[in-house]
Design a protein around this motif. Structure first.
Motif, PDB file in Angstrom:
ATOM      1  N   LEU A  98      29.518  40.474  22.392  1.00  0.00           N
ATOM      2  CA  LEU A  98      28.263  39.916  21.912  1.00  0.00           C
ATOM      3  C   LEU A  98      28.308  38.404  21.735  1.00  0.00           C
ATOM      4  O   LEU A  98      27.282  37.732  21.795  1.00  0.00           O
ATOM      5  N   TRP A  99      29.495  37.846  21.530  1.00  0.00           N
ATOM      6  CA  TRP A  99      29.581  36.403  21.334  1.00  0.00           C
ATOM      7  C   TRP A  99      29.453  35.644  22.662  1.00  0.00           C
ATOM      8  O   TRP A  99      29.381  34.416  22.667  1.00  0.00           O
ATOM      9  N   ALA A 100      29.412  36.362  23.767  1.00  0.00           N
ATOM     10  CA  ALA A 100      29.311  35.707  25.078  1.00  0.00           C
ATOM     11  C   ALA A 100      27.972  35.974  25.759  1.00  0.00           C
ATOM     12  O   ALA A 100      27.807  35.653  26.933  1.00  0.00           O
ATOM     13  N   ILE A 101      26.996  36.520  25.028  1.00  0.00           N
ATOM     14  CA  ILE A 101      25.764  36.960  25.692  1.00  0.00           C
ATOM     15  C   ILE A 101      24.875  35.809  26.141  1.00  0.00           C
ATOM     16  O   ILE A 101      23.937  36.023  26.906  1.00  0.00           O
ATOM     17  N   THR A 102      25.156  34.582  25.685  1.00  0.00           N
ATOM     18  CA  THR A 102      24.341  33.451  26.132  1.00  0.00           C
ATOM     19  C   THR A 102      24.984  32.685  27.291  1.00  0.00           C
ATOM     20  O   THR A 102      24.383  31.730  27.798  1.00  0.00           O
ATOM     21  N   VAL A 103      26.178  33.085  27.696  1.00  0.00           N
ATOM     22  CA  VAL A 103      26.810  32.422  28.843  1.00  0.00           C
ATOM     23  C   VAL A 103      25.941  32.644  30.077  1.00  0.00           C
ATOM     24  O   VAL A 103      25.513  33.772  30.355  1.00  0.00           O
ATOM     25  N   PRO A 104      25.636  31.587  30.834  1.00  0.00           N
ATOM     26  CA  PRO A 104      24.766  31.729  32.009  1.00  0.00           C
ATOM     27  C   PRO A 104      25.303  32.740  33.017  1.00  0.00           C
ATOM     28  O   PRO A 104      26.524  32.894  33.171  1.00  0.00           O
ATOM     29  N   ARG A 105      24.382  33.434  33.677  1.00  0.00           N
ATOM     30  CA  ARG A 105      24.778  34.424  34.687  1.00  0.00           C
ATOM     31  C   ARG A 105      25.621  33.799  35.792  1.00  0.00           C
ATOM     32  O   ARG A 105      26.505  34.446  36.350  1.00  0.00           O
ATOM     33  N   GLU A 106      25.342  32.550  36.095  1.00  0.00           N
ATOM     34  CA  GLU A 106      26.095  31.851  37.133  1.00  0.00           C
ATOM     35  C   GLU A 106      27.593  31.842  36.848  1.00  0.00           C
ATOM     36  O   GLU A 106      28.416  31.807  37.762  1.00  0.00           O
ATOM     37  N   PHE A 107      27.939  31.912  35.554  1.00  0.00           N
ATOM     38  CA  PHE A 107      29.349  31.874  35.157  1.00  0.00           C
ATOM     39  C   PHE A 107      29.863  33.236  34.708  1.00  0.00           C
ATOM     40  O   PHE A 107      30.941  33.333  34.126  1.00  0.00           O
ATOM     41  N   GLY A 108      29.082  34.285  34.942  1.00  0.00           N
ATOM     42  CA  GLY A 108      29.539  35.632  34.627  1.00  0.00           C
ATOM     43  C   GLY A 108      28.994  36.219  33.341  1.00  0.00           C
ATOM     44  O   GLY A 108      29.375  37.329  32.960  1.00  0.00           O
ATOM     45  N   GLY A 109      28.116  35.501  32.648  1.00  0.00           N
ATOM     46  CA  GLY A 109      27.566  36.001  31.403  1.00  0.00           C
ATOM     47  C   GLY A 109      26.285  36.783  31.598  1.00  0.00           C
ATOM     48  O   GLY A 109      25.731  36.853  32.697  1.00  0.00           O
ATOM     49  N   ALA A 110      25.779  37.359  30.513  1.00  0.00           N
ATOM     50  CA  ALA A 110      24.543  38.142  30.573  1.00  0.00           C
ATOM     51  C   ALA A 110      23.303  37.254  30.482  1.00  0.00           C
ATOM     52  O   ALA A 110      22.224  37.658  30.917  1.00  0.00           O
ATOM     53  N   GLU A 111      23.445  36.062  29.898  1.00  0.00           N
ATOM     54  CA  GLU A 111      22.328  35.126  29.730  1.00  0.00           C
ATOM     55  C   GLU A 111      21.091  35.863  29.225  1.00  0.00           C
ATOM     56  O   GLU A 111      20.018  35.839  29.831  1.00  0.00           O
ATOM     57  N   VAL A 112      21.227  36.498  28.064  1.00  0.00           N
ATOM     58  CA  VAL A 112      20.126  37.281  27.515  1.00  0.00           C
ATOM     59  C   VAL A 112      18.991  36.364  27.084  1.00  0.00           C
ATOM     60  O   VAL A 112      19.153  35.150  26.934  1.00  0.00           O
ATOM     61  N   SER A 113      17.832  36.941  26.860  1.00  0.00           N
ATOM     62  CA  SER A 113      16.689  36.178  26.382  1.00  0.00           C
ATOM     63  C   SER A 113      16.937  35.716  24.947  1.00  0.00           C
ATOM     64  O   SER A 113      17.765  36.281  24.222  1.00  0.00           O
ATOM     65  N   HIS A 114      16.186  34.703  24.550  1.00  0.00           N
ATOM     66  CA  HIS A 114      16.295  34.244  23.173  1.00  0.00           C
ATOM     67  C   HIS A 114      15.792  35.312  22.204  1.00  0.00           C
ATOM     68  O   HIS A 114      16.276  35.400  21.069  1.00  0.00           O
ATOM     69  N   ALA A 115      14.838  36.110  22.630  1.00  0.00           N
ATOM     70  CA  ALA A 115      14.355  37.201  21.781  1.00  0.00           C
ATOM     71  C   ALA A 115      15.481  38.199  21.507  1.00  0.00           C
ATOM     72  O   ALA A 115      15.638  38.689  20.381  1.00  0.00           O
ATOM     73  N   THR A 116      16.275  38.495  22.524  1.00  0.00           N
ATOM     74  CA  THR A 116      17.399  39.421  22.344  1.00  0.00           C
ATOM     75  C   THR A 116      18.464  38.809  21.447  1.00  0.00           C
ATOM     76  O   THR A 116      18.994  39.477  20.544  1.00  0.00           O
ATOM     77  N   LEU A 117      18.801  37.554  21.673  1.00  0.00           N
ATOM     78  CA  LEU A 117      19.791  36.884  20.827  1.00  0.00           C
ATOM     79  C   LEU A 117      19.325  36.868  19.380  1.00  0.00           C
ATOM     80  O   LEU A 117      20.107  37.134  18.456  1.00  0.00           O
ATOM     81  N   SER A 118      18.047  36.585  19.170  1.00  0.00           N
ATOM     82  CA  SER A 118      17.483  36.579  17.822  1.00  0.00           C
ATOM     83  C   SER A 118      17.590  37.959  17.177  1.00  0.00           C
ATOM     84  O   SER A 118      17.989  38.086  16.011  1.00  0.00           O
ATOM     85  N   GLU A 119      17.252  39.001  17.925  1.00  0.00           N
ATOM     86  CA  GLU A 119      17.279  40.341  17.354  1.00  0.00           C
ATOM     87  C   GLU A 119      18.716  40.812  17.101  1.00  0.00           C
ATOM     88  O   GLU A 119      18.981  41.473  16.092  1.00  0.00           O
ATOM     89  N   VAL A 120      19.639  40.473  17.973  1.00  0.00           N
ATOM     90  CA  VAL A 120      21.048  40.789  17.726  1.00  0.00           C
ATOM     91  C   VAL A 120      21.497  40.153  16.413  1.00  0.00           C
ATOM     92  O   VAL A 120      22.156  40.786  15.580  1.00  0.00           O
ATOM     93  N   THR A 121      21.133  38.887  16.206  1.00  0.00           N
ATOM     94  CA  THR A 121      21.504  38.183  14.978  1.00  0.00           C
ATOM     95  C   THR A 121      20.861  38.828  13.761  1.00  0.00           C
ATOM     96  O   THR A 121      21.514  38.996  12.720  1.00  0.00           O
ATOM     97  N   ALA A 122      19.597  39.207  13.872  1.00  0.00           N
ATOM     98  CA  ALA A 122      18.902  39.846  12.750  1.00  0.00           C
ATOM     99  C   ALA A 122      19.498  41.216  12.429  1.00  0.00           C
ATOM    100  O   ALA A 122      19.635  41.579  11.258  1.00  0.00           O
ATOM    101  N   ILE A 123      19.843  41.973  13.452  1.00  0.00           N
ATOM    102  CA  ILE A 123      20.429  43.303  13.246  1.00  0.00           C
ATOM    103  C   ILE A 123      21.743  43.200  12.477  1.00  0.00           C
ATOM    104  O   ILE A 123      21.985  43.921  11.504  1.00  0.00           O
TER     105      ILE A 123
END
Length: 405
Positions: A57-82
């Motif tokens: 979960l700590w790597a979900i904002t890594v850009p897809r170009e570099f192998g990450g999931a590059e999730v939406s900000h809405a998803t990152l926000s909800e992960v943090t809230a959860i």
């Protein structure tokens, strides 16, 4: 100096947004079980942090170009809230990590991006050593990165260093010889770097937001990121940081409301003058709770709206239209932050009001919601959010560009 953090050489990979939410919910269920004990005894969550980062979960904002999931900000926000609903200290610890990954995305060189994104994907954690005390204001920096005959050297003292105790890299904000702000990503094991566990806040007690000391720390050019470029031309970096803070407050509000629901249904007694048999039937109680629920839904809606603005701005270029989108995102996040801040504090207070005298007993630990909300929400002044929103709406003024808006 405390013991170095545990570290597994491997981490899971998050596939997409849905997978991120699924993993966050599973972890949060486990984290919630020990939250009261950790808060009561200030037991630092080293094991939980290791599980959290190893989950991917700590790597979900890594850009897809570099192998990450590059999730939406809405998803990152909800992960943090959860996660914050389960334990807001665990929700706050990676907040700076995500911001420092974002700094690499925005202003890191190609070499720095390859290196530090790989570190994040492999489960390594970035801490925080940005703030200082004893300065004219919170944005003033005295820490220095200087050129010497032996190479670059870092010296300074930092406070409120959330995440540094659990980190593998400790990015330190400093001024270079040209008086420009830089971020120095220091290896946690570097000679001369000391992380002190001296955080004594009455809330968010297990974030370990203590002191970092840098004494003539040797630095390589790869470790130095141009922080002064983070906001020129306009970027979403400040709004990104604030969205995560807002998500933490949203999680605290949800936790307080969940306890409120349980207590009013199962434990609280109705007021004698109400003429009802159960607290959950008290008309004034229902009015109070209805108000909070409406504010919760409004806060969630503004949080999601702000995240959509950030998504629209993430890949913007330096055009005038891009600058407008960044401003819109900053104002949208400020609006969400106003609601999540006030809701988290009010929900935690109303919980005690409606649950009654028995809810104040230490054995129930319900005071932790207010302590956490009040501690976390002084990170930046809410009064300036109102000012920024009003000044933009009325005068089309642009908000200041820094990590607090």
């Amino acid at each position: 100096m405390s013991a170095l953090p545990a570290f597994s050489e491997t981490a899971e990979r998050i596939r997409d947004d849905g997978h991120a939410i699924e993993v966050a919910r599973a972890l949060a269920a486990d984290f919630a079980a020990g939250a009261i004990d950790r808060d009561r005894h200030r037991r630092l969550p080293a094991e939980e942090v290791e599980r959290f980062s190893r989950s991917g979960l700590w790597a979900i904002t890594v850009p897809r170009e570099f192998g990450g999931a590059e999730v939406s900000h809405a998803t990152l926000s909800e992960v943090t809230a959860i996660v914050s609903e389960a334990d807001p200290s665990l929700g706050q610890i990676p907040q700076n990590h995500f911001c420092l990954v974002d700094a690499i995305r925005l202003v890191g060189t190609r070499e720095q991006q390859h290196f530090f994104f790989s570190q994040a994907l492999n489960g390594k954690r970035f801490g925080n050593a940005v703030s200082e005390t004893g300065t004219p204001n919170s944005k003033t920096i005295k820490t220095r990165l200087t050129r010497t005959p032996l190479g670059l050297r870092l010296n300074g003292r930092k406070a409120y260093s959330t995440g540094a105790l659990f980190a593998h890299w400790v990015p330190v904000a400093a001024l270079d010889d040209d008086e420009r702000q830089v971020l120095v990503y220091v290896d946690r094991t570097a000679p001369g770097l000391t992380v002190q566990d001296d955080w004594s806040g009455f809330g968010q007690r297990t974030t370990a937001s203590g002191t970092v000391l840098a004494d003539n720390v040797s630095v390589q050019p790869l470790q130095v990121v141009a922080r002064h470029r983070l906001f020129e031309p306009p970027t979403i970096h400040g709004a990104f940081a604030q969205l995560l803070h807002s998500a933490i407050d949203l999680g605290i509000a949800r936790a307080a409301l969940a306890d409120l629901r349980h207590w009013v249904r199962e434990r609280a007694r109705p007021w004698a003058d109400s003429g009802v048999d159960r607290a959950s039937q008290d008309p004034l109680t229902l009015h109070r709770i209805g108000e909070l629920v409406i504010r919760l839904h409004a806060a969630e809606a503004l949080q999601e709206r702000a995240a959509r603005f950030l998504d629209a701005s993430r890949d913007s270029d330096a055009s005038e239209a891009s600058a407008r989108r960044v401003t819109e995102a900053s104002i949208a996040v400020a609006e969400a932050k106003v609601l999540t801040t006030t809701l988290s504090i009010d929900a935690a207070s109303v919980l005690i009001e409606l649950a009654g005298t028995q809810s104040t007993l230490e054995s129930h630990a319900l005071d932790r919601h207010w302590r956490n909300a009040r501690t976390h929400t002084v990170h930046d002044p809410l009064r300036w959010k109102y000012h920024a929103v009003g000044n933009h709406w009325l005068n089309d003024a642009q908000p200041r560009r820094h990590a607090s808006l």
